[in-house]
Design an enzyme around this catalytic site. Structure first.
Site, short mmCIF file in Angstrom:
data_model
loop_
_atom_site.label_atom_id
_atom_site.label_comp_id
_atom_site.label_asym_id
_atom_site.label_seq_id
_atom_site.Cartn_x
_atom_site.Cartn_y
_atom_site.Cartn_z
N GLU A 1 -1.70 17.54 -17.45
CA GLU A 1 -1.21 18.77 -17.00
C GLU A 1 0.33 18.79 -16.80
O GLU A 1 0.89 17.75 -16.70
CB GLU A 1 -2.04 19.07 -15.62
N CYS B 1 7.46 19.71 -14.22
CA CYS B 1 6.91 18.34 -13.54
C CYS B 1 5.91 17.91 -14.52
O CYS B 1 4.74 18.54 -15.09
CB CYS B 1 6.12 18.60 -12.37
N CYS C 1 -4.06 7.44 -14.72
CA CYS C 1 -3.24 6.56 -13.98
C CYS C 1 -4.17 5.33 -13.61
O CYS C 1 -5.14 5.58 -13.24
CB CYS C 1 -2.59 7.09 -12.65
N CYS D 1 -3.61 4.54 -6.35
CA CYS D 1 -3.12 4.93 -4.64
C CYS D 1 -4.14 5.71 -4.27
O CYS D 1 -4.60 6.72 -4.72
CB CYS D 1 -1.82 5.65 -4.85
N CYS E 1 1.76 18.46 -5.66
CA CYS E 1 1.73 16.75 -5.80
C CYS E 1 0.33 16.16 -5.55
O CYS E 1 -0.50 16.49 -4.77
CB CYS E 1 2.90 16.20 -4.64
N1 SAH Z 1 3.38 7.37 -10.44
C1 SAH Z 1 4.50 8.07 -9.80
C2 SAH Z 1 4.57 9.54 -10.55
C3 SAH Z 1 3.77 10.31 -9.63
S1 SAH Z 1 4.72 11.17 -8.66
C4 SAH Z 1 4.67 7.83 -8.52
O1 SAH Z 1 3.64 7.28 -8.03
O2 SAH Z 1 5.93 7.81 -8.26
C5 SAH Z 1 3.87 12.06 -7.62
C6 SAH Z 1 4.07 12.08 -6.04
O3 SAH Z 1 3.32 12.84 -5.39
C7 SAH Z 1 4.00 10.51 -5.70
O4 SAH Z 1 5.09 10.42 -4.77
C8 SAH Z 1 2.85 10.55 -5.09
O5 SAH Z 1 2.74 9.46 -4.20
C9 SAH Z 1 2.82 11.85 -4.36
N2 SAH Z 1 1.41 12.27 -4.16
C10 SAH Z 1 0.16 11.74 -4.60
N3 SAH Z 1 -0.97 12.29 -4.31
C11 SAH Z 1 -0.57 13.21 -3.39
C12 SAH Z 1 -1.25 13.98 -2.49
N4 SAH Z 1 -2.67 14.14 -2.55
N5 SAH Z 1 -0.61 14.92 -1.67
C13 SAH Z 1 0.63 14.72 -1.67
N6 SAH Z 1 1.45 14.14 -2.57
C14 SAH Z 1 0.95 13.29 -3.32
#
Ligand code: SAH
Length: 383
Positions: free
Chosen positions: A95, A108, A115, A119, A354
């Protein structure tokens, strides 16, 4: 018959020059012409490149191709955010999201199918990991969005840019914040970023291309040597105990190591500051004490904090912090000398916000980083 034509999409300028010289015996300026066609005018067919000699175009078509991802679905949010699901091969979908704002347009993009970072609060993590995207697939997302957004508004293609001088039209910023961990796909992400900043590519200044990482420390040092884009780091917790739970890579590279790599990057790149992302999870990491701990970590450093209200997705055990808790958290940081802003949620009605990007990942590797690191810690504790 196997298709051994080279895909020119995403080749950085030096590689494209080498390709036209070695394979076609042509001068470097041919590579520059090709880049203008591919990125400025969105061409994917050599026949359309009318200022190239016909026999050169024919030789090109024998040796090369411009092959772009295919759009499977497109959705538009009530706030104007657009999300495309792109097909990369027969089964995998990733996406890409476009977020318009009055003064800029941010694209974006994804760097992997799924991934592996695992997390706990991220929808992409739930998909597991399938594979890295190629350079063409990373650049292809921008190519497609540029075609859909800019060239559709101006079918003649832009060769000389907009009145404000930015040649890439409505896409003014690119963030590697979609699916995947960009630094885990270092080999393909770095050449793609070269195309984003090349003046014959998308011509974005280094401050307008942002790579976001969950904290792959060795690759951050490598990046500091090779590439100068803006850096964002997913911090999400002010201490190792909590961060190791939310962002498993922290068990390998704890906060002190991560921050050292951040300050090194800023020194090396003459950068202004690192943007730290911090997702606001109700009752987990959003207490005033967490804000004070964070301030102690970041005060006096080249750092900005971006507080992200948690975006829910099916199956998550977390809740978004109440608005009042987020405001209070921001105020404590600001009062303690750390610049913090709250990210406005965009596109959540189409699952484009995000952490909501899930794509279509099949054949994923079900061994996740979190469980792998836990198993590694257990076995090293046993010896
Ligand atoms: N893997 C990289 C790139 C992804 S960026 C990284 O972790 O930085 C996407 C951003 O959105 C990251 O900061 C991630 O932690 C955040 N994110 C992930 N899941 C989310 C959620 N459910 N709600 C809000 N932010 C989230």
């Amino acid at each position: 018959m196997a298709d051994d034509r080279v895909n020119l999409l995403g080749l950085p300028r030096s590689e494209l020059e080498a390709f036209v010289a070695d394979r076609l015996g042509a001068k470097p300026f041919r590579a520059r012409q090709l880049m203008k066609w591919i990125y400025r005018r969105g061409a994917s067919d050599f026949a359309a490149m009318t200022d190239l000699a016909q026999d050169f175009r024919a030789r090109l078509a024998d040796a090369a191709k411009i092959s772009v991802p295919e759009i499977v679905t497109e959705q538009e949010s009530t706030d104007g955010t657009r999300k495309w699901m792109l097909r990369m091969d027969a089964v995998q979908g990733i996406e890409t999201v476009y977020i318009p704002e009055p003064d800029r347009g941010t694209l974006c993009i994804s760097s992997q199918v799924g991934c592996a970072m695992d997390c706990t609060f991220c929808a992409t993590a739930q998909q597991g990991f399938n594979r890295n995207l190629s350079v063409a697939e990373i650049v292809g997302q921008v190519w497609l969005a540029h075609r859909e957004l800019d060239l559709s508004a101006d079918p003649g293609g832009r060769t000389d840019g907009r009145p404000d001088g930015s040649p890439s039209g409505r896409i003014t910023n690119i963030v590697l914040m979609g699916m995947g961990e960009p630094l885990a796909n270092y080999r393909n992400v770095v050449p793609a970023m070269r195309v984003f900043t090349d003046d014959l590519g998308y011509d974005l200044s280094r401050r307008r291309v942002t790579l976001s990482t969950s904290g792959l420390v060795p690759q951050m040092y490598k990046l500091a040597e090779e590439c100068n884009v803006a850096l964002a780091v997913s911090l999400h917790a002010p201490n190792d105990e909590l961060r190791s739970e939310l962002v498993p890579i922290n068990r390998k590279h704890p906060i002190a190591e991560l921050l050292a790599a951040c300050w090194h990057y800023i020194d090396k790149q003459n950068g202004r500051s690192v943007t730290f992302e911090y997702v606001m999870l109700d009752g987990i990491n959003d207490k005033p004490e967490h804000a004070r701990q964070l301030a102690r970590l970041l005060r006096g450093r080249p750092a900005k904090l971006n507080l992200i209200p948690f975006n829910v997705f099916p199956g998550t055990r977390y809740r978004r912090s109440p608005a009042a808790a987020i405001l209070r958290f921001r105020d404590i940081l600001n009062e303690n000398g750390v610049i913090a802003t709250i990210r406005r949620t965009r596109g959540d009605d189409i699952d484009a916000a995000c952490g909501q990007l899930a794509g279509q990942v099949t054949d994923r590797t079900l061994v996740r980083l979190g469980s792998r690191l836990t198993a590694a810690a257990r076995s090293s504790a046993e010896v």
